[in-house]
Design a protein around this motif. Structure first.
Motif, mmCIF file in Angstrom:
data_model
loop_
_atom_site.group_PDB
_atom_site.id
_atom_site.type_symbol
_atom_site.label_atom_id
_atom_site.label_comp_id
_atom_site.label_asym_id
_atom_site.label_seq_id
_atom_site.Cartn_x
_atom_site.Cartn_y
_atom_site.Cartn_z
ATOM 1 N N THR A 1 124.606 12.370 -4.286
ATOM 2 C CA THR A 1 125.363 13.189 -3.345
ATOM 3 C C THR A 1 124.690 14.548 -3.235
ATOM 4 O OG1 THR A 1 126.868 13.908 -5.107
ATOM 5 C CG2 THR A 1 127.564 12.042 -3.758
ATOM 6 N N ASP B 1 126.665 11.103 0.907
ATOM 7 C CA ASP B 1 126.851 10.176 -0.212
ATOM 8 C C ASP B 1 126.037 8.923 0.113
ATOM 9 O OD1 ASP B 1 127.704 8.411 -2.155
ATOM 10 O OD2 ASP B 1 129.813 8.971 -2.005
ATOM 11 N N MET C 1 128.939 16.472 3.027
ATOM 12 C CA MET C 1 128.374 16.091 1.741
ATOM 13 C C MET C 1 127.891 14.649 1.879
ATOM 14 S SD MET C 1 127.707 17.037 -1.411
ATOM 15 C CE MET C 1 128.855 18.324 -1.971
ATOM 16 N N SER D 1 129.039 21.178 6.666
ATOM 17 C CA SER D 1 130.112 20.898 5.712
ATOM 18 C C SER D 1 130.028 19.469 5.188
ATOM 19 C CB SER D 1 131.474 21.105 6.397
ATOM 20 O OG SER D 1 131.603 20.229 7.512
ATOM 21 N N HIS E 1 126.743 9.637 7.829
ATOM 22 C CA HIS E 1 125.783 10.413 7.032
ATOM 23 C C HIS E 1 124.350 10.161 7.506
ATOM 24 C CE1 HIS E 1 128.849 10.763 3.496
ATOM 25 N NE2 HIS E 1 129.153 11.526 4.539
ATOM 26 N N ARG F 1 124.488 18.205 -0.295
ATOM 27 C CA ARG F 1 125.003 18.832 0.926
ATOM 28 C C ARG F 1 123.844 19.289 1.797
ATOM 29 N NH1 ARG F 1 129.975 20.543 1.849
ATOM 30 N NH2 ARG F 1 130.486 20.606 -0.383
ATOM 31 N N THR G 1 118.123 21.785 -2.291
ATOM 32 C CA THR G 1 119.558 21.887 -2.530
ATOM 33 C C THR G 1 119.909 21.110 -3.793
ATOM 34 O OG1 THR G 1 121.730 21.625 -1.475
ATOM 35 C CG2 THR G 1 120.177 19.837 -1.174
#
Length: 228
Positions: A176, A187, A185, A183, A211, A178, A137
């Protein structure tokens, strides 16, 4: 998958006993009788636990433990120092060198079995942090005030492998990216711990609990048999 253990012990009888006991407890064991050979190995392969004899020629257990703590592959691997010394100064040096646990000689089958059963859960938990799954990604990396873009290659709970031009070893970086089918993201910030011709390895140092959990869930989903 069995735990992978490295045993560094120059006494043949002790090495044979440790190999036999840990193998009987379903571990995958690599026994080495020279600390200099072990120093080369820890920069090529990752282990779930490393047992070090303290008294070895050419490179002591203290020196080898410090070497391991500066290696790319085993910087966070638990180290168990095995020694016949029990004075207070030795104990301070053992833990100052980066050791995680301590085992008093002489060792026997029962003592080794008890220790392994005590630390096995911790070794598995630490290994889970380093399980890597493929992740392709886009990623944005910021070093100081400079932002660059690249791609990710794989992900673990402890870090990420990327391909981003201009990153250098020891750079502090904010990144950062995804997660697929999400959805969220992510960090995070971390340090570049190794570089090759095109790719770089970044160890996470600061990441929010949300996260961190998202990464854990993503890895678990990829690793699940139902996902294959």
């Amino acid at each position: 998958m069995p735990l992978r253990l490295l045993i560094v012990e120059d006494d043949p009888a002790s090495l044979e006993l440790m190999e036999e006991v840990f193998t009987s407890l379903d571990a995958e064991v690599n026994g080495i009788n020279e600390s200099t050979k072990a120093a080369e190995l820890v920069n090529r392969e990752r282990y779930d636990g490393i047992f070090l004899d303290l008294e070895m020629p050419s490179m002591s257990g203290f020196d080898l433990a410090r070497w391991i703590r500066n290696s790319s592959w085993n910087r966070s691997t638990p180290i168990i120092i095995v020694t016949g010394r029990d004075d207070r100064n030795t104990m301070k040096q053992v833990f100052a060198s980066g050791a995680t646990f301590y085992l008093q000689k002489p060792v026997d089958r029962q003592k080794l079995t008890n220790l392994y059963r005590t630390v096995r859960g911790s070794l598995f938990e630490i290994r889970r942090r380093f399980v890597r799954v493929p992740l392709l990604t886009d990623v944005a990396c910021t070093v100081d005030s400079r932002q660059t873009h690249g791609v990710t290659w794989n992900l673990s709970q402890g870090g990420i492998q990327v391909e981003v031009a201009g990153l250098k070893q020891r750079d502090s970086v904010r990144l950062t990216f995804r997660l697929p089918s999400s959805s969220i993201m992510v960090d995070a910030s971390g340090s570049v711990i190794w570089t090759s011709e095109k790719r770089q390895g970044i160890r996470f140092e600061h990441i929010s609990p949300k996260h961190e959990q998202a990464i854990r869930d993503f890895i678990a989903a990829v690793e699940s048999p139902d996902s294959h």
